[in-house]
Design an enzyme around this catalytic site. Structure first.
Site, short mmCIF file in Angstrom:
data_model
loop_
_atom_site.label_atom_id
_atom_site.label_comp_id
_atom_site.label_asym_id
_atom_site.label_seq_id
_atom_site.Cartn_x
_atom_site.Cartn_y
_atom_site.Cartn_z
N TRP A 1 0.78 -1.39 -0.03
CA TRP A 1 -0.02 -0.09 0.00
C TRP A 1 0.77 1.16 -0.15
O TRP A 1 0.59 2.16 -0.56
CB TRP A 1 -1.00 -0.04 1.16
CG TRP A 1 -2.27 -1.21 0.78
CD1 TRP A 1 -2.35 -2.26 1.47
CD2 TRP A 1 -2.96 -1.03 -0.32
NE1 TRP A 1 -3.32 -2.93 1.03
CE2 TRP A 1 -3.92 -2.41 0.17
CE3 TRP A 1 -3.22 -0.21 -1.28
CZ2 TRP A 1 -4.95 -2.59 -1.03
CZ3 TRP A 1 -4.55 -0.53 -1.86
CH2 TRP A 1 -5.15 -1.80 -1.91
N ASP B 1 -0.83 6.44 6.95
CA ASP B 1 -1.74 5.65 6.64
C ASP B 1 -1.98 4.69 7.62
O ASP B 1 -0.93 3.80 7.71
CB ASP B 1 -1.78 5.19 5.05
CG ASP B 1 -2.98 4.28 4.63
OD1 ASP B 1 -3.74 4.09 5.73
OD2 ASP B 1 -2.91 3.56 3.66
N LYS C 1 -11.43 -1.63 8.11
CA LYS C 1 -10.56 -2.50 8.79
C LYS C 1 -10.94 -2.52 10.25
O LYS C 1 -11.24 -3.73 10.69
CB LYS C 1 -9.26 -2.03 8.74
CG LYS C 1 -8.57 -1.68 7.31
CD LYS C 1 -8.60 -2.80 6.31
CE LYS C 1 -8.02 -2.44 5.26
NZ LYS C 1 -7.89 -3.64 4.11
#
Length: 361
Positions: A101, A173, A197
């Site tokens: 990511w 992030d 999440k």
């Protein structure tokens, strides 16, 4: 019977939260209508919006000089929003890449918005064991910001400390480990996280941004990605994803009632240590992340005989377990132990893994 849900995202949610949402689904606060049907500008939803921000500020001890913005761009949208808000034309930013990511965020910036300097910070030793190398996290002259993904959902890698970038704002992030452990928000220029999440159903992303970093967006930055526009309108510039926001508020309340983020950290350490201890003791399974770089919430592992993968997953399904197949980029297996996953769920997984290993000894 509810399954043991190890899916990486959307996440498993606390049963108490799901049951409360179910109870209120058709009739919220005696209105005779559900949250997904009422106006986002109604007094009832205004209370949800203000209450959720207040709770998040309490749970994370967010300083007063930070804005909390609820958005619909998703994580990938914020990959673009970060340079659009923080990097001027002709600017430069550093990306400390530790997995999938952070690499996606780097590419979004470098290919579309400006010069992104790639720092490969996930390093393999001679035995193939991966660890985060903090010495590689050097900032470039004139950098607008430095970017990290605090927990790499795909790779099972997590920072165990906050890198020091000096006066260069650190942007993180935290989509997959938000609210799983205490963090010092003041060490960051901005924190972004998708809610899918650990917080709520997919559909919303939250940006926590230091005030001095707001108001510098490029002229062509879409207003929906402009942190100044969104903060000035209390995150209601457009019609928000009201259900995700409502569910986030319920989860924040659940966390507060449990004892806060500190209690969740204790639980997450216990869950992850149980699973890693079993993997490390087994001849059937292996994990190739160094202990100081292992994720507490996304445990990746491989069967030593990959030909058994399908049989392992089929058996897991028969044991009422979901989502153990690894990401397509990496393969193997992955067990996501987000806040709502219980210790009993992890014990059930270890018991199944041991049963499978003994059957194939």
């Amino acid at each position: 019977m509810r399954a043991w849900n190890f899916t990486a995202g959307p996440c498993t949610l606390p049963l108490e939260v799901m049951e409360k949402a179910q109870k209120e689904f058709l009739d919220y606060a005696g209105m005779g209508a559900g949250v997904i049907e009422i106006s986002h500008r109604s007094p009832q939803f205004d209370a949800i919006a203000k209450g959720s921000e207040k709770l998040l500020r309490q749970l994370m001890s967010i300083p007063d000089n930070y804005k909390v913005i609820f958005l619909q761009s998703g994580g990938r949208g914020e990959f673009a929003a970060v340079p659009l808000n923080l990097m001027p034309e002709g600017g430069v930013a550093d990306y400390f890449v530790t997995g999938h990511w952070s690499r996606c965020a780097y590419k979004e910036c470098d290919e579309r918005f400006g010069r992104a300097v790639l720092h490969e910070c996930a390093v393999k030793d001679e035995n193939g064991i991966v660890h985060i190398d903090y010495s590689r996290m050097q900032v470039s002259e004139g950098a607008s910001y430095a970017y990290i993904c605090f927990n790499e959902t795909v790779n099972g890698i997590e920072f165990d400390r906050i890198p020091d970038t000096g006066r260069v704002p650190l942007v993180a992030d935290m989509s997959s480990d938000i609210l799983t452990r205490p963090v010092d928000v003041s060490k960051f220029g901005a924190i972004i996280f998708g809610v899918q999440k650990n917080v709520a159903p997919a559909g919303m992303v939250v940006a926590i941004v230091r005030e001095d970093l707001i108001g510098h967006a490029r002229k062509y930055c879409p207003s929906i990605l402009d942190w100044k526009v969104m903060s000035e309108h209390d995150s209601l510039y457009n019609t928000p994803c009201v259900f995700s926001w409502y569910m986030a508020n319920l989860v924040f309340e659940w966390i507060k009632n449990l004892g806060g983020v500190e209690e969740l950290e204790r639980r997450n350490i216990e869950k992850s240590q149980l699973l890693y201890k079993y993997i490390d003791s087994s001849t059937m399974y292996r994990n190739t992340i160094a202990p100081d770089s292992r994720s507490r919430v996304n445990v990746v592992f491989n069967l030593r005989d990959e030909a058994l993968n399908k049989e392992f997953l089929d058996g897991a399904a028969k044991h009422n377990m979901l989502g153990l197949k690894g990401h397509k980029v990496l393969g193997g297996m992955r067990a996501s132990l987000y806040n709502a996953m219980t210790l009993d769920g992890v014990k059930a997984l270890v018991a199944y893994m041991d049963e499978f290993a003994k059957a194939h000894a």
